[in-house]
Motif scaffolding. Structure first.
Motif, PDB file in Angstrom:
ATOM      1  N   LEU A  96       0.813  -1.220   0.000  1.00 56.10           N
ATOM      2  CA  LEU A  96       0.000   0.000   0.000  1.00 56.10           C
ATOM      3  C   LEU A  96       0.848   1.272   0.000  1.00 56.10           C
ATOM      4  O   LEU A  96       0.298   2.382   0.003  1.00 56.10           O
ATOM      5  CB  LEU A  96      -0.916   0.007   1.235  1.00 56.10           C
ATOM      6  CG  LEU A  96      -1.947  -1.135   1.302  1.00 56.10           C
ATOM      7  CD1 LEU A  96      -2.615  -1.162   2.667  1.00 56.10           C
ATOM      8  CD2 LEU A  96      -2.987  -0.981   0.204  1.00 56.10           C
ATOM      9  N   GLY A  97       2.174   1.113   0.017  1.00 54.53           N
ATOM     10  CA  GLY A  97       3.054   2.270   0.000  1.00 54.53           C
ATOM     11  C   GLY A  97       3.145   2.990   1.329  1.00 54.53           C
ATOM     12  O   GLY A  97       3.452   4.187   1.381  1.00 54.53           O
ATOM     13  N   VAL A  98       2.870   2.285   2.420  1.00 57.63           N
ATOM     14  CA  VAL A  98       2.913   2.871   3.759  1.00 57.63           C
ATOM     15  C   VAL A  98       4.169   2.390   4.476  1.00 57.63           C
ATOM     16  O   VAL A  98       4.465   1.194   4.494  1.00 57.63           O
ATOM     17  CB  VAL A  98       1.664   2.485   4.569  1.00 57.63           C
ATOM     18  CG1 VAL A  98       1.753   3.034   5.991  1.00 57.63           C
ATOM     19  CG2 VAL A  98       0.404   2.992   3.886  1.00 57.63           C
ATOM     20  N   LYS A  99       4.921   3.317   5.062  1.00 52.58           N
ATOM     21  CA  LYS A  99       6.135   2.961   5.780  1.00 52.58           C
ATOM     22  C   LYS A  99       5.804   2.533   7.218  1.00 52.58           C
ATOM     23  O   LYS A  99       4.909   3.101   7.841  1.00 52.58           O
ATOM     24  CB  LYS A  99       7.111   4.138   5.810  1.00 52.58           C
ATOM     25  CG  LYS A  99       7.675   4.518   4.454  1.00 52.58           C
ATOM     26  CD  LYS A  99       8.896   5.414   4.607  1.00 52.58           C
ATOM     27  CE  LYS A  99       8.544   6.720   5.303  1.00 52.58           C
ATOM     28  NZ  LYS A  99       9.739   7.611   5.395  1.00 52.58           N
ATOM     29  N   LEU A 100       6.557   1.566   7.702  1.00 53.03           N
ATOM     30  CA  LEU A 100       6.448   1.132   9.095  1.00 53.03           C
ATOM     31  C   LEU A 100       7.728   1.535   9.806  1.00 53.03           C
ATOM     32  O   LEU A 100       8.827   1.098   9.418  1.00 53.03           O
ATOM     33  CB  LEU A 100       6.245  -0.380   9.177  1.00 53.03           C
ATOM     34  CG  LEU A 100       6.268  -1.009  10.577  1.00 53.03           C
ATOM     35  CD1 LEU A 100       5.193  -0.392  11.465  1.00 53.03           C
ATOM     36  CD2 LEU A 100       6.094  -2.524  10.492  1.00 53.03           C
ATOM     37  N   VAL A 101       7.608   2.380  10.823  1.00 54.66           N
ATOM     38  CA  VAL A 101       8.777   2.943  11.496  1.00 54.66           C
ATOM     39  C   VAL A 101       8.686   2.684  12.991  1.00 54.66           C
ATOM     40  O   VAL A 101       7.650   2.941  13.615  1.00 54.66           O
ATOM     41  CB  VAL A 101       8.896   4.455  11.234  1.00 54.66           C
ATOM     42  CG1 VAL A 101      10.092   5.032  11.986  1.00 54.66           C
ATOM     43  CG2 VAL A 101       9.025   4.732   9.748  1.00 54.66           C
ATOM     44  N   SER A 102       9.759   2.172  13.556  1.00 54.67           N
ATOM     45  CA  SER A 102       9.874   1.993  15.003  1.00 54.67           C
ATOM     46  C   SER A 102      10.754   3.095  15.564  1.00 54.67           C
ATOM     47  O   SER A 102      11.833   3.375  15.023  1.00 54.67           O
ATOM     48  CB  SER A 102      10.465   0.623  15.334  1.00 54.67           C
ATOM     49  OG  SER A 102      10.933   0.585  16.660  1.00 54.67           O
ATOM     50  N   VAL A 103      10.300   3.739  16.639  1.00 56.23           N
ATOM     51  CA  VAL A 103      11.087   4.802  17.260  1.00 56.23           C
ATOM     52  C   VAL A 103      12.437   4.269  17.713  1.00 56.23           C
ATOM     53  O   VAL A 103      13.465   4.950  17.600  1.00 56.23           O
ATOM     54  CB  VAL A 103      10.305   5.398  18.446  1.00 56.23           C
ATOM     55  CG1 VAL A 103      11.168   6.396  19.214  1.00 56.23           C
ATOM     56  CG2 VAL A 103       9.031   6.072  17.954  1.00 56.23           C
ATOM     57  N   ASN A 104      12.474   3.044  18.218  1.00 61.31           N
ATOM     58  CA  ASN A 104      13.708   2.484  18.771  1.00 61.31           C
ATOM     59  C   ASN A 104      14.524   1.691  17.764  1.00 61.31           C
ATOM     60  O   ASN A 104      15.721   1.466  17.984  1.00 61.31           O
ATOM     61  CB  ASN A 104      13.385   1.574  19.961  1.00 61.31           C
ATOM     62  CG  ASN A 104      12.746   2.331  21.106  1.00 61.31           C
ATOM     63  OD1 ASN A 104      12.989   3.521  21.288  1.00 61.31           O
ATOM     64  ND2 ASN A 104      11.922   1.646  21.890  1.00 61.31           N
ATOM     65  N   GLN A 105      13.894   1.247  16.653  1.00 62.95           N
ATOM     66  CA  GLN A 105      14.571   0.303  15.760  1.00 62.95           C
ATOM     67  C   GLN A 105      14.619   0.751  14.303  1.00 62.95           C
ATOM     68  O   GLN A 105      15.105   0.020  13.456  1.00 62.95           O
ATOM     69  CB  GLN A 105      13.874  -1.069  15.860  1.00 62.95           C
ATOM     70  CG  GLN A 105      13.978  -1.667  17.255  1.00 62.95           C
ATOM     71  CD  GLN A 105      12.852  -2.644  17.580  1.00 62.95           C
ATOM     72  OE1 GLN A 105      11.862  -2.720  16.863  1.00 62.95           O
ATOM     73  NE2 GLN A 105      13.002  -3.363  18.683  1.00 62.95           N
TER      74      GLN A 105
END
Length: 550
Positions: A96-105
């Motif tokens: 879907l073109g959505v990024k998955l971002v972890s604050v720590n990783q």
């Protein structure tokens, strides 16, 4: 870029502030990187071992509607503690073109997500092992690791310690005494219900509450704690990957742990063992373990008073088999104690089926009536589709407007959160209304050849019954099970019986999705009569509705 925050904590033993702390961390990260927060998804006291029952699917649905560009979370294990689930989420978000971002990783990629997902899964499994190790230590000390057995209660201020509830202990002794005196579990349950003895959990005592399952060690007659022995690790719980629900599995006997708890003994010495010996001597295979039906109507009979199943109840002097309501036998919950003869019910059912199959015009008339009614409902419902669609569009516009106000800083998230639940509830109700609108009905064609084939098989079955042959695996019995969904039995005081047959027309017509179209009293009108020709007596109308002519 528009971003949403996902947060979760696992159990209700954790601090509820954990969600707010995660949100604050992700919000600060978004401010530093220029993300605009447009929504939040959270799961409180929900395990990450499975995706079922969580807001992750709501998040993915919102992503499909292009409501945001980035998903922010404290750590990847907040989204999932299972490697396969983590990759499932990443694959859909990437598509879907959505990024998955972890604050720590950092930003999620296949490699780092697999590594962190595996670490989270190992940590969860190691945590489970440590919990079980701690529970084993509790058992070794003679304390209860969890769950309250009947006749006991926890001691205030002493974790895991139990004490005997004398009123309930007297009930346990009564159960064992009656069982050793030769009474069955059903008889004991009847007596307890008759005397209004409060059961462990349900509203009534049942036979299964008493005899339970010996292999699993459950049930009053199988619980070793009444004999002064605390047994642990009889079962283990595993999650079904398809449903996310926990199911129990038996552990081998060599993995079970048992300790003496003499202060919790309720029974006299030797009573528990004597009951075990009697159970072994009287044990019979459960009916559900039989691979094939034993009799013609096995599993199809229903009580006309309470709707429960019916089962055999002995024979008379001429060896005719009687049947009776199972609920009356098991718990006494059904008021109908009358029995009737199985062969009378079988003859009535077979005769009614043969009679109706010889008159295909009745089946055809029923089909025509049913299709006409479905078309009328479709025409009526279609007129409402445009109205429902307009309402849905309005709700969606209002929802989008609120999100836009938050994005522009005109409303705070707290203000919007007060209005969104009502909009979501209205949207869900409108969608349910749309789904309930029937679709166009295809032409239904009667299989004339099927009628004649079933008639031949049933005629042969009637001959077998007249010769005293009642085989649940015969060709005729198979035909019955193709045609009949259930048979409701109504015994009367004079020893007679009437039946209501719930039929399945799938075997006779070329329709798809037309199961259980209609039934009627087997003695007056036949099992497949159309609503307009229903006779008097107990009957069920078209499409499973109750009453005449419905």
């Amino acid at each position: 870029m528009r971003a949403v925050i996902y947060s979760r904590y696992s159990t209700d033993l954790q601090n509820d502030r954990s969600i707010e702390d995660q949100v604050a961390l992700c919000t600060a990260y978004a401010d530093r990187h220029g993300y605009q927060i447009v929504g939040r998804f959270e799961d409180r006291a929900v395990s990450g071992a499975s995706l079922h029952g969580r807001k992750v699917f709501d998040l993915l649905a919102a992503a499909e509607q292009r409501q945001f560009d980035v998903v922010l979370t404290e750590a990847f294990d907040r989204l999932a503690r299972d490697t396969a689930d983590s990759l499932f989420i990443l694959k859909h978000l990437d598509f879907l073109g959505v990024k998955l971002v972890s604050v720590n990783q950092g930003q999620a990629e296949t490699v780092n997500l697999v590594i962190h997902g595996l670490m989270g899964q190992l940590q969860r499994e190691e945590g489970a092992r440590k919990v079980r190790r701690g529970m084993a230590g509790v058992v070794r000390e003679g304390r209860n690791p969890g769950g309250r057995p009947y006749a006991y209660r926890p001691v205030a201020g002493q974790v895991g310690r139990l004490e005997v509830v004398e009123e309930e202990a007297a009930v346990v002794r009564r159960i064992y005494a009656e069982f050793l005196a030769g009474n069955s579990s059903r008889t004991i349950a009847h007596g307890l219900n008759r005397d209004s003895v409060p059961p462990p959990r349900r509203s009534l005592w049942n036979a299964s509450t008493i005899h339970g399952n010996a292999k699993r060690g459950i049930g009053i007659l199988n619980n070793t704690i009444y004999d002064g022995r605390l047994t642990w690790n009889k079962l283990r719980m595993e999650k079904n990957p398809d449903t996310g629900k926990r199911v129990s599995r038996e552990n081998p006997f060599d993995q079970r742990q048992e300790v003496e708890v003499a202060d919790l003994r309720i029974l006299d010495a030797g009573v528990f063992e004597a009951a075990r010996v009697r159970r072994e001597a009287t044990r019979k295979p459960r009916p559900e373990m039989h691979r094939r039906p034993k009799r013609l109507l096995s599993g199809l009979l229903r009580c006309g008073v309470c709707g429960s199943g019916m089962s055999t109840s002995g024979k008379d002097k001429s060896s005719r088999v009687r049947i009776r309501c199972s609920a009356h036998r098991e718990s006494g919950n059904c008021p109908d104690a009358k029995t009737c003869y199985l062969d009378s019910v079988e003859e009535l059912v077979v005769g009614a089926l043969i009679e109706e199959l010889r008159e295909p015009r009745k089946v055809t008339l029923f089909i025509e009536t049913y299709v006409a009614e479905r078309k009328r409902l479709v025409a009526s419902s279609q007129r409402n589709r445009s109205t429902l669609g307009a309402k849905l569009a309005r709700v969606q516009r209002e929802t989008d407007r609120l999100v836009d106000f938050v994005a522009k800083g005109l409303f705070s998230e707290e203000e919007v959160q007060k209005q969104l639940p009502a909009l979501r509830a209205e949207k869900q109700l409108l969608q349910q209304e749309l789904e309930s609108v029937p679709h166009e009905v295809e032409t239904v064609v009667l299989h004339q050849r099927a009628l004649s084939q079933f008639e031949v098989k049933l005629a042969r079955l009637r001959d077998e019954l007249q010769r005293g042959i009642d085989d649940g695996n015969s060709e005729g019995a198979a035909a019955i099970r193709e045609l009949v969904d259930s048979v409701t039995v109504y015994p009367n005081r004079k020893g007679g019986v009437s039946v209501s047959i719930r039929g399945k027309l799938d075997a006779l017509v070329g329709a798809r999705g037309f199961g259980n179209l209609g039934v009627v009293n087997g003695g007056s009108g036949g099992p497949f009569a159309p609503p307009s020709t229903l006779g008097t007596g107990h009957s069920v109308g078209g499409n499973g509705g109750s009453g005449r002519g419905t």
